[in-house]
Scaffold this active site. Structure first.
Site, PDB file in Angstrom:
ATOM      1  N   THR A  35       0.837  -1.210   0.000  1.00 47.41           N
ATOM      2  CA  THR A  35       0.000   0.000   0.000  1.00 47.41           C
ATOM      3  C   THR A  35       0.869   1.257   0.000  1.00 47.41           C
ATOM      4  O   THR A  35       0.386   2.335  -0.321  1.00 47.41           O
ATOM      5  CB  THR A  35      -0.896   0.049   1.252  1.00 47.41           C
ATOM      6  OG1 THR A  35      -0.079  -0.248   2.385  1.00 47.41           O
ATOM      7  CG2 THR A  35      -2.025  -0.958   1.186  1.00 47.41           C
ATOM      8  N   ASP A  36       2.160   1.111   0.371  1.00 50.62           N
ATOM      9  CA  ASP A  36       2.935   2.340   0.628  1.00 50.62           C
ATOM     10  C   ASP A  36       3.285   3.103  -0.635  1.00 50.62           C
ATOM     11  O   ASP A  36       3.469   4.310  -0.589  1.00 50.62           O
ATOM     12  CB  ASP A  36       4.175   2.071   1.497  1.00 50.62           C
ATOM     13  CG  ASP A  36       5.220   1.186   0.854  1.00 50.62           C
ATOM     14  OD1 ASP A  36       4.937   0.522  -0.162  1.00 50.62           O
ATOM     15  OD2 ASP A  36       6.359   1.157   1.378  1.00 50.62           O
ATOM     16  N   GLY A 124      17.767 -11.383   3.518  1.00 50.81           N
ATOM     17  CA  GLY A 124      16.799 -11.689   2.462  1.00 50.81           C
ATOM     18  C   GLY A 124      15.503 -12.270   2.997  1.00 50.81           C
ATOM     19  O   GLY A 124      14.769 -12.951   2.294  1.00 50.81           O
ATOM     20  N   GLY A 126      12.915 -10.589   4.314  1.00 53.25           N
ATOM     21  CA  GLY A 126      11.738  -9.720   4.279  1.00 53.25           C
ATOM     22  C   GLY A 126      11.567  -8.956   5.583  1.00 53.25           C
ATOM     23  O   GLY A 126      10.518  -8.379   5.823  1.00 53.25           O
ATOM     24  N   SER A 128      13.661  -6.569   6.248  1.00 52.87           N
ATOM     25  CA  SER A 128      14.326  -5.307   5.887  1.00 52.87           C
ATOM     26  C   SER A 128      15.752  -5.183   6.369  1.00 52.87           C
ATOM     27  O   SER A 128      16.147  -4.148   6.914  1.00 52.87           O
ATOM     28  CB  SER A 128      13.526  -4.104   6.402  1.00 52.87           C
ATOM     29  OG  SER A 128      12.373  -3.977   5.662  1.00 52.87           O
ATOM     30  N   SER A 129      16.548  -6.225   6.135  1.00 48.73           N
ATOM     31  CA  SER A 129      17.958  -6.082   6.500  1.00 48.73           C
ATOM     32  C   SER A 129      18.606  -4.968   5.678  1.00 48.73           C
ATOM     33  O   SER A 129      19.453  -4.239   6.184  1.00 48.73           O
ATOM     34  CB  SER A 129      18.703  -7.407   6.335  1.00 48.73           C
ATOM     35  OG  SER A 129      18.514  -7.923   5.045  1.00 48.73           O
ATOM     36  N   SER A 130      18.175  -4.781   4.434  1.00 45.78           N
ATOM     37  CA  SER A 130      18.825  -3.737   3.628  1.00 45.78           C
ATOM     38  C   SER A 130      18.428  -2.335   4.100  1.00 45.78           C
ATOM     39  O   SER A 130      19.281  -1.459   4.234  1.00 45.78           O
ATOM     40  CB  SER A 130      18.551  -3.933   2.137  1.00 45.78           C
ATOM     41  OG  SER A 130      17.176  -4.039   1.910  1.00 45.78           O
ATOM     42  N   GLU A 162      17.815   3.469  -2.136  1.00 46.84           N
ATOM     43  CA  GLU A 162      17.315   2.154  -2.590  1.00 46.84           C
ATOM     44  C   GLU A 162      16.720   2.283  -4.001  1.00 46.84           C
ATOM     45  O   GLU A 162      16.964   1.454  -4.872  1.00 46.84           O
ATOM     46  CB  GLU A 162      16.243   1.671  -1.604  1.00 46.84           C
ATOM     47  CG  GLU A 162      15.642   0.334  -1.938  1.00 46.84           C
ATOM     48  CD  GLU A 162      16.400  -0.857  -1.370  1.00 46.84           C
ATOM     49  OE1 GLU A 162      16.802  -0.813  -0.204  1.00 46.84           O
ATOM     50  OE2 GLU A 162      16.582  -1.828  -2.122  1.00 46.84           O
ATOM     51  N   ASP A 174       9.647   0.697   4.913  1.00 47.86           N
ATOM     52  CA  ASP A 174      10.707   0.021   5.655  1.00 47.86           C
ATOM     53  C   ASP A 174      11.635   1.016   6.349  1.00 47.86           C
ATOM     54  O   ASP A 174      11.916   0.902   7.541  1.00 47.86           O
ATOM     55  CB  ASP A 174      11.534  -0.870   4.720  1.00 47.86           C
ATOM     56  CG  ASP A 174      10.684  -1.889   4.002  1.00 47.86           C
ATOM     57  OD1 ASP A 174       9.526  -2.096   4.426  1.00 47.86           O
ATOM     58  OD2 ASP A 174      11.162  -2.468   3.022  1.00 47.86           O
TER      59      ASP A 174
HETATM   60  C1  GLA Z   1       8.997  -3.973   0.523  1.00 44.00           C
HETATM   61  C2  GLA Z   1       9.185  -2.483   0.220  1.00 44.00           C
HETATM   62  C3  GLA Z   1       8.170  -1.637   0.982  1.00 44.00           C
HETATM   63  C4  GLA Z   1       6.746  -2.143   0.790  1.00 44.00           C
HETATM   64  C5  GLA Z   1       6.682  -3.666   1.007  1.00 44.00           C
HETATM   65  C6  GLA Z   1       5.335  -4.229   0.661  1.00 44.00           C
HETATM   66  O1  GLA Z   1       9.303  -4.239   1.858  1.00 44.00           O
HETATM   67  O2  GLA Z   1      10.497  -2.076   0.530  1.00 44.00           O
HETATM   68  O3  GLA Z   1       8.288  -0.279   0.573  1.00 44.00           O
HETATM   69  O4  GLA Z   1       6.252  -1.801  -0.473  1.00 44.00           O
HETATM   70  O5  GLA Z   1       7.659  -4.359   0.257  1.00 44.00           O
HETATM   71  O6  GLA Z   1       4.362  -3.735   1.514  1.00 44.00           O
END
Ligand code: GLA
Length: 387
Positions: A35-36, A124, A126, A128-130, A162, A174
């Site tokens: 949604t972001d 990797g 999901g 958000s390590s990056s 990014e 993130d």
């Molecule tokens: C990744 C992206 C976020 C968001 C999600 C899905 O984590 O970095 O900005 O779009 O996917 O919600």
């Protein structure tokens, strides 16, 4: 942890005099997926796991980077004068991207640095390590050179790096969740204008459990960009018939009224997810405020179904984890989290049911997918800091 990484820094870079130690969290999104970048709401929180960094300013313009997660790569050397994305540079593209982004935004970085990282977020996954590395790098630069930027700016600079340096067209969720994290609170963020509210997460008798599929995202980044452009095309089609800025502007009823303007069935499903997921996120926060955790859990489950059937970003692995979780007594809600295409699920599980949950979901997953998942019971932590 501090002693351990300072010692390693000393071994790798020759002593730790003048080095400072930092931490930035990882994040998990409770609801509000994809949604972001559609002008909708998200509801993520920072975790107590994340990335540790030791940094020391140099007297020249060299950059020397070392990661304890990729020790075999050794010290990767470059310079402030050659900040270009390079596939062969691996993980160092993340800190380099942030250095590049600061310069693009008009901040002059006078000296290079020695930097050691250690992350306890599964790579990797999901979580958000990056983005954690990006926000950490920005935080270090601010501390080292006294740049006048807020934590929210660190999020925006991280996202810019990014998008423009690493080529993933991600939204702001993130980096924002990480830079603005607050212990025991999730962040209800409206990505249309970055207005946000901290919502206390009091899960009486329950905890957040992450299940990591151990399927790496791989092709995920290109699929991610593809979903994003499908939504952009659907928005442009809708704008022919209704005056909106983003899919997040529509209610479910309005979407149903105008959806025939979208000329392709696949795009219609993508847009439907974006609209309905945004509404679900707002309802979920209301439910939480009303202490209706069962409703919150149901909305998490609905979110997964929509990501599976309409947005099509779950895949066999995440579906196996979530569908097994739904069968376990004591599971309040379960869904994939993050971009999808592999990575993790997030479940809210009654404390007394957690052991059984890990055992049952773990066994089902192994049977169906052929390799094991990993489980983490996590806590909601603060944003980046010096330690
Ligand atoms: C990744 C992206 C976020 C968001 C999600 C899905 O984590 O970095 O900005 O779009 O996917 O919600």
């Amino acid at each position: 942890m501090k002693e351990k990484i300072l010692q390693k820094f000393g071994e790798v870079f020759g002593g730790d005099t003048g080095a400072a130690v930092y931490f930035a969290p990882g994040r998990v999104n409770l609801i509000g997926e994809h949604t972001d970048y559609n002008g909708g709401h998200v509801f993520p929180c920072a975790l107590t796991i994340g990335t540790y960094g030791v940094a020391r300013q140099r007297a020249d313009r060299k950059l020397r980077f070392f990661s304890m997660n990729f020790e075999h790569l050794g010290v990767l050397e470059s310079s402030l004068d050659e900040l270009k994305p390079d596939k062969a540079a691996g993980w160092t593209n993340y800190p380099k991207g942030v250095l590049w982004a600061f310069e693009e935004k008009g901040f002059e970085i006078p000296y290079g640095m020695d930097l050691l990282l250690y992350g306890n977020i599964p790579n990797g996954s999901g979580l958000s390590s990056s983005a954690s590395v990006e926000v950490l790098t920005g935080f270090i630069l601010r501390d080292m050179f006294g740049f006048s930027v807020t934590n929210q700016d660190l999020a925006l600079i991280g996202q810019f790096s990014e998008n423009r340096f690493n080529g993933v067209n991600c939204g702001i969720m993130d980096q924002f969740a990480i830079a603005m994290g607050k212990e025991n609170h999730a962040i209800f963020l409206d990505t249309a204008d970055l207005k946000f509210e901290y919502a206390p997460i009091r899960l009486e008798g329950a905890k957040i459990v992450i299940a990591c599929s151990n399927k790496k995202r791989g092709l995920g980044d290109s699929k991610y960009n593809e979903r994003r452009s499908e939504c952009e095309t659907a928005l442009a089609e809708l704008q022919e018939v209704v005056g909106i800025h983003s899919l997040g502007d529509l209610t479910e009823e309005q979407f149903e009224q105008y959806k025939s303007a979208i000329k392709d069935d696949v795009r219609k499903k993508r847009a439907k997810h974006a609209v309905y997921e945004n509404q679900r996120t707002m309802q979920a926060v209301e439910a939480l405020k009303a202490a209706d955790i069962a409703k919150f859990g149901q909305l998490m489950n609905d979110s997964h179904v929509s990501l599976r059937d309409d947005y099509e970003v779950t895949g066999a692995e995440l579906d196996a984890l979530v569908e097994a979780a739904w069968e376990v007594d004591g599971v309040i809600g379960s869904r994939m989290t993050g971009a999808g295409f592999g990575g993790c699920t997030v479940s809210i599980v009654r404390t007394d049911a957690i052991d059984g949950f890990i055992e049952k979901v773990g066994a089902q997953y192994l049977k169906k997918i052929g390799y094991a998942a990993d489980f983490y019971v996590v806590e909601i932590g603060d944003g980046p800091r010096a330690i």
